[in-house]
Design a protein around this motif. Structure first.
Motif, PDB file in Angstrom:
ATOM      1  N   LEU A 174      13.661   1.457  56.331  1.00  0.00           N
ATOM      2  CA  LEU A 174      13.206   1.228  54.883  1.00  0.00           C
ATOM      3  C   LEU A 174      12.791   0.012  54.517  1.00  0.00           C
ATOM      4  CD1 LEU A 174      16.336   2.993  53.263  1.00  0.00           C
ATOM      5  CD2 LEU A 174      14.023   3.869  53.385  1.00  0.00           C
ATOM      6  N   ALA A 175      13.452  -1.010  55.117  1.00  0.00           N
ATOM      7  CA  ALA A 175      12.943  -2.335  54.604  1.00  0.00           C
ATOM      8  C   ALA A 175      11.689  -2.881  54.967  1.00  0.00           C
ATOM      9  CB  ALA A 175      14.034  -3.460  55.167  1.00  0.00           C
ATOM     10  N   CYS A 176      11.238  -2.132  55.805  1.00  0.00           N
ATOM     11  CA  CYS A 176       9.978  -2.291  56.490  1.00  0.00           C
ATOM     12  C   CYS A 176       8.924  -1.289  55.839  1.00  0.00           C
ATOM     13  CB  CYS A 176       9.654  -2.188  57.962  1.00  0.00           C
ATOM     14  SG  CYS A 176      10.811  -3.557  58.951  1.00  0.00           S
ATOM     15  N   THR A 177       9.075  -0.369  55.040  1.00  0.00           N
ATOM     16  CA  THR A 177       8.156   0.639  54.524  1.00  0.00           C
ATOM     17  C   THR A 177       7.173  -0.436  53.659  1.00  0.00           C
ATOM     18  OG1 THR A 177      10.036   1.908  53.995  1.00  0.00           O
ATOM     19  CG2 THR A 177       7.968   2.745  53.240  1.00  0.00           C
ATOM     20  N   PRO A 178       6.062  -0.672  53.996  1.00  0.00           N
ATOM     21  CA  PRO A 178       4.916  -1.602  53.506  1.00  0.00           C
ATOM     22  C   PRO A 178       4.732  -1.518  52.111  1.00  0.00           C
ATOM     23  CG  PRO A 178       4.045  -0.430  55.441  1.00  0.00           C
ATOM     24  CD  PRO A 178       5.305   0.340  55.298  1.00  0.00           C
ATOM     25  N   ASN A 179       4.746  -0.302  51.729  1.00  0.00           N
ATOM     26  CA  ASN A 179       4.244   0.037  50.262  1.00  0.00           C
ATOM     27  C   ASN A 179       5.400   0.393  49.315  1.00  0.00           C
ATOM     28  OD1 ASN A 179       1.680  -0.746  50.711  1.00  0.00           O
ATOM     29  ND2 ASN A 179       1.447   1.488  51.522  1.00  0.00           N
ATOM     30  N   ASP A 180       6.833   0.210  49.958  1.00  0.00           N
ATOM     31  CA  ASP A 180       7.870   0.666  49.015  1.00  0.00           C
ATOM     32  C   ASP A 180       8.855  -0.258  49.147  1.00  0.00           C
ATOM     33  OD1 ASP A 180       9.456   1.889  47.398  1.00  0.00           O
ATOM     34  OD2 ASP A 180       8.935   3.891  48.363  1.00  0.00           O
ATOM     35  N   ASP A 181       8.798  -1.578  48.379  1.00  0.00           N
ATOM     36  CA  ASP A 181       9.779  -2.354  48.490  1.00  0.00           C
ATOM     37  C   ASP A 181      11.111  -1.837  47.966  1.00  0.00           C
ATOM     38  OD1 ASP A 181       7.932  -4.263  49.451  1.00  0.00           O
ATOM     39  OD2 ASP A 181       7.319  -5.048  47.657  1.00  0.00           O
ATOM     40  N   GLU A 182      10.781  -0.826  46.767  1.00  0.00           N
ATOM     41  CA  GLU A 182      12.137  -0.432  46.105  1.00  0.00           C
ATOM     42  C   GLU A 182      12.992   0.394  47.069  1.00  0.00           C
ATOM     43  OE1 GLU A 182      12.961  -0.369  42.960  1.00  0.00           O
ATOM     44  OE2 GLU A 182      11.266  -1.414  42.184  1.00  0.00           O
ATOM     45  N   MET A 183      12.438   0.906  48.112  1.00  0.00           N
ATOM     46  CA  MET A 183      12.916   1.768  49.061  1.00  0.00           C
ATOM     47  C   MET A 183      13.765   0.724  49.914  1.00  0.00           C
ATOM     48  SD  MET A 183      13.218   4.900  49.353  1.00  0.00           S
ATOM     49  CE  MET A 183      12.686   6.447  49.948  1.00  0.00           C
ATOM     50  N   GLY A 184      13.118  -0.366  50.308  1.00  0.00           N
ATOM     51  CA  GLY A 184      13.770  -1.286  51.476  1.00  0.00           C
ATOM     52  C   GLY A 184      15.029  -1.898  50.700  1.00  0.00           C
ATOM     53  N   LEU A 185      14.981  -2.191  49.177  1.00  0.00           N
ATOM     54  CA  LEU A 185      16.222  -2.934  48.884  1.00  0.00           C
ATOM     55  C   LEU A 185      17.092  -1.827  48.513  1.00  0.00           C
ATOM     56  CD1 LEU A 185      16.006  -5.346  47.220  1.00  0.00           C
ATOM     57  CD2 LEU A 185      15.714  -4.313  44.976  1.00  0.00           C
ATOM     58  N   ALA A 186      16.698  -0.616  48.095  1.00  0.00           N
ATOM     59  CA  ALA A 186      17.860   0.280  48.159  1.00  0.00           C
ATOM     60  C   ALA A 186      18.629   0.745  49.320  1.00  0.00           C
ATOM     61  CB  ALA A 186      17.028   1.725  47.687  1.00  0.00           C
TER      62      ALA A 186
END
Ligand code: HEC
Length: 321
Positions: free
Chosen positions: A25-37
């Motif tokens: 999740l944290a590496c999902t390049p276009n979804d910082d929100e997801m990484g944070l979640a």
């Protein structure tokens, strides 16, 4: 029906099972929100048990997204440690959009801002990170004193804020009338680092945290406008008196009172940008904090810029462009 999901009850028992998904999740390049979640989920579910995994993700060798996700996760259960990691993250330039995500982990917790401020005194933010952090704090109306001071220092803005003494206002007012340029003033008003437009609208464009300024120039004398901008807390416009509410869980909310039902408190949260309803019995503290409009916005201004900005405001509502 067969579910492809792994057994969630086992996952709950062992936070280590989350690490792989969080790293993904944290590496999902276009979804910082997801990484944070992902980071917050790990911290919430695993608590201190997830510390080794999160510490590993917070390592300086990791990409910044992972480190931010980790700091967010650690902030759930250990603010002091999360603050130390965060000050390290901020001691190297970070993509602007990530700064607000990171700071929100602290501003939404009661002891968060002071804890981060202490860590930043030891490991200061870079000049640009500090400026971006202040810009975000200004735009939300949050002004935790120690944290703002730490960022002001790192940004090079740590001077005494301008005070609207009657002498100062009279002299500036005369200069505004004689040589202020409203067109240049409008550009200053729209500058992102001042965040005026984040809270105020003119001609239907802009935010609604503060009153609209469509007719401020025709409705108020110049001296009043100068005072209202330089020292927002001197006279707070009616119904714009902000409150800060802390819940028994240690969450904090800032904004304006809204209509509440029985046994609840309602607040138009200026940071989350929505109406929050809190049961009265969940509230541990509630206090008036005056204006959410930041002071000290002008420390970085030249006198000419101030003169032009006030000329622009003075002409709003007077039928000139
Ligand atoms: C975080 C939100 C926020 C930001 C950023 C902000 N303001 Fe405000 N402003 C407010 C609020 C809320 C009030 C009403 C409370 C008060 O009187 O301070 C206000 C009041 C004012 C008033 C007085 C309005 C009246 O009718 O009495 C003026 C003028 C003003 N702001 C101009 C500015 C300018 C210029 C900037 C940018 C340099 C700015 N504001 C930035 C929230 C903000």
């Amino acid at each position: 029906m067969r579910s492809p999901q792994p057994d969630l009850s086992k996952r709950n028992a062992d936070p280590a099972c989350y690490v792989e998904s969080i790293r993904e999740l944290a590496c999902t390049p276009n979804d910082d929100e997801m990484g944070l979640a992902g980071g917050v989920a790990l911290g919430t579910i695993g608590g201190t048990k997830s510390l080794p995994q999160l510490t590993n993700l917070a390592n300086p060798g990791r990409v910044v997204g992972e480190r931010i996700a980790a700091a967010a996760g650690i902030a759930v259960f250990d603010l002091r440690r999360a603050s130390a990691f965060t000050s390290k993250i901020l001691s190297r330039d970070v993509p602007p959009a990530r700064i607000s995500q990171l700071l929100a982990q602290f501003t939404q917790r009661k002891a968060g801002p002071d804890s981060l401020a202490t860590a930043l005194d030891r490991t200061p933010a870079t000049r640009d990170n500090a400026r971006l952090a202040l810009r975000w704090l200004h735009s939300t109306g949050l002004q935790p004193a120690n944290l703002v001071a730490a960022f002001n220092k790192a940004a090079g803005f740590d001077v005494e804020p301008l005070r609207a003494t009657s002498e100062f206002v009279a002299k500036l007012g005369a200069e505004v009338r004689s040589r202020g340029d409203a067109t240049r003033g409008r550009e200053i008003f729209c500058r992102a680092d001042l965040a005026c437009v984040n809270c105020h609208s003119v001609g239907g464009e802009g935010g609604n945290i503060g009153p609209d300024l469509n007719a401020i120039g025709s409705g108020q004398p110049l001296d009043f406008i100068i005072g209202a901008v330089l020292e927002p807390n001197r006279e707070v416009k009616e119904s714009f008196e902000a409150v800060e509410v802390t819940t028994k869980d240690g969450e904090t909310y800032t904004g304006f009172r809204a209509n509440a039902g029985d046994g609840e408190f309602a607040l138009r949260d200026t940071v989350r940008n929505e109406v929050i309803r809190i049961r009265q019995d969940r509230i541990s503290q509630q206090r008036n904090i005056g204006s959410v409009m930041p002071d000290g916005l002008f420390n970085q201004f030249t006198r000419e810029e101030l003169i032009d900005l006030f000329r622009y405001l003075a002409e709003l509502g007077k039928g000139k462009p």
